[in-house]
Enzyme design. Sequence first.
Site, PDB file in Angstrom:
ATOM      1  N   HIS A  41      24.470  16.007 -32.874  1.00 62.53           N
ATOM      2  CA  HIS A  41      24.404  17.418 -32.456  1.00 62.53           C
ATOM      3  C   HIS A  41      25.130  18.340 -33.429  1.00 62.53           C
ATOM      4  O   HIS A  41      26.279  18.729 -33.160  1.00 62.53           O
ATOM      5  CB  HIS A  41      25.091  17.578 -31.093  1.00 62.53           C
ATOM      6  CG  HIS A  41      24.390  16.908 -29.963  1.00 62.53           C
ATOM      7  ND1 HIS A  41      23.440  17.538 -29.208  1.00 62.53           N
ATOM      8  CD2 HIS A  41      24.517  15.664 -29.454  1.00 62.53           C
ATOM      9  CE1 HIS A  41      22.997  16.709 -28.267  1.00 62.53           C
ATOM     10  NE2 HIS A  41      23.634  15.567 -28.400  1.00 62.53           N
ATOM     11  N   GLU A  64      18.595  16.119 -21.241  1.00 61.78           N
ATOM     12  CA  GLU A  64      18.092  14.907 -20.601  1.00 61.78           C
ATOM     13  C   GLU A  64      16.576  14.884 -20.827  1.00 61.78           C
ATOM     14  O   GLU A  64      15.858  15.739 -20.301  1.00 61.78           O
ATOM     15  CB  GLU A  64      18.460  14.959 -19.110  1.00 61.78           C
ATOM     16  CG  GLU A  64      18.459  13.626 -18.427  1.00 61.78           C
ATOM     17  CD  GLU A  64      19.250  12.540 -19.160  1.00 61.78           C
ATOM     18  OE1 GLU A  64      20.390  12.784 -19.584  1.00 61.78           O
ATOM     19  OE2 GLU A  64      18.696  11.431 -19.318  1.00 61.78           O
ATOM     20  N   GLU A  77      24.815  21.375 -33.687  1.00 59.36           N
ATOM     21  CA  GLU A  77      25.075  22.646 -32.981  1.00 59.36           C
ATOM     22  C   GLU A  77      26.401  22.605 -32.223  1.00 59.36           C
ATOM     23  O   GLU A  77      26.891  23.632 -31.781  1.00 59.36           O
ATOM     24  CB  GLU A  77      23.897  22.988 -32.056  1.00 59.36           C
ATOM     25  CG  GLU A  77      23.784  22.208 -30.763  1.00 59.36           C
ATOM     26  CD  GLU A  77      23.277  20.775 -30.907  1.00 59.36           C
ATOM     27  OE1 GLU A  77      23.115  20.291 -32.044  1.00 59.36           O
ATOM     28  OE2 GLU A  77      23.064  20.121 -29.866  1.00 59.36           O
ATOM     29  N   CYS A 117      18.752  14.779 -30.483  1.00 55.21           N
ATOM     30  CA  CYS A 117      19.083  13.878 -29.381  1.00 55.21           C
ATOM     31  C   CYS A 117      17.915  13.749 -28.378  1.00 55.21           C
ATOM     32  O   CYS A 117      16.928  13.115 -28.690  1.00 55.21           O
ATOM     33  CB  CYS A 117      20.386  14.344 -28.743  1.00 55.21           C
ATOM     34  SG  CYS A 117      21.255  13.014 -27.906  1.00 55.21           S
ATOM     35  N   ILE A 156      26.317  12.048 -28.258  1.00 48.70           N
ATOM     36  CA  ILE A 156      26.545  12.060 -26.806  1.00 48.70           C
ATOM     37  C   ILE A 156      25.402  11.299 -26.132  1.00 48.70           C
ATOM     38  O   ILE A 156      24.255  11.766 -26.152  1.00 48.70           O
ATOM     39  CB  ILE A 156      26.594  13.511 -26.265  1.00 48.70           C
ATOM     40  CG1 ILE A 156      27.673  14.324 -27.008  1.00 48.70           C
ATOM     41  CG2 ILE A 156      26.865  13.504 -24.757  1.00 48.70           C
ATOM     42  CD1 ILE A 156      27.623  15.800 -26.710  1.00 48.70           C
TER      43      ILE A 156
HETATM   44  N1  GLN Z   1      20.673  10.370 -23.043  1.00 46.39           N
HETATM   45  C1  GLN Z   1      19.812  11.521 -23.123  1.00 46.39           C
HETATM   46  C2  GLN Z   1      18.360  11.125 -22.911  1.00 46.39           C
HETATM   47  O1  GLN Z   1      18.063   9.987 -22.878  1.00 46.39           O
HETATM   48  C3  GLN Z   1      19.967  12.228 -24.451  1.00 46.39           C
HETATM   49  C4  GLN Z   1      21.383  12.745 -24.567  1.00 46.39           C
HETATM   50  C5  GLN Z   1      21.517  14.016 -25.356  1.00 46.39           C
HETATM   51  O2  GLN Z   1      20.544  14.724 -25.621  1.00 46.39           O
HETATM   52  N2  GLN Z   1      22.738  14.352 -25.658  1.00 46.39           N
HETATM   53  O3  GLN Z   1      17.533  11.972 -22.770  1.00 46.39           O
END
Ligand code: GLN
Length: 188
Positions: free
Chosen positions: A170, A47, A172, A78, A134
């Site tokens: 991802h 996050e 990983e 991400c 994700i």
């Molecule tokens: N939605 C997350 C964000 O805004 C990122 C999601 C993730 O790293 N899988 O930080």
Amino acid sequence: MKVGVLSLQGGVIEHVNHLKKLDVEAIEIKKIEDLKSIEGLILPGGESTTIGKLLKDTNLFLPIKSLILSGLPTWGTCAGMILLAKEIENDHRRHFEVMNIKVKRNAFGRQIDSFKSKDIIPKISKEPIELVFIRAPYITEVHNDVEVIHSINNKIVAAKQNNILVTSFHPELTNNLEVHKYFLKMIN
Ligand code: GLN
């Protein structure tokens, strides 16, 4: 070779395991001293708002930013991509602001919150790679020095700017090691 994985929140251990499979020493970065002697750095998914806050609380923010600016090979997956972006379309927060991209958080929308796809990314590998998304961001604008590495339906999901690599997906979380290998080549 020693590669750091920022270890404040998110998908840390999966990156550590992939690096180990490639005979790389993975250092979990939790405090400033851990940054000594790393030759590359991975900012994992998670996050971005939480990681951004913890970067400030641990005082890791400025030392990491200056390492990236001085050329440390750095890969954001991400949330890591969001941390590196200069602009975030749908968030007032800014983090490292080192890459000339604009990103959109949670960009694929609620309906397709998370999904998988499979694609050949010619710059990375000749074989198809599984792409796992994700609540992923994508890149809506690229500016100076940014090379687009991959897009899905015209949405940019991987890019590189000199020493900085970002992926919305991802690697990983799959068994594939090709994107990690590509990043290690950036270090060599
Ligand atoms: N939605 C997350 C964000 O805004 C990122 C999601 C993730 O790293 N899988 O930080």
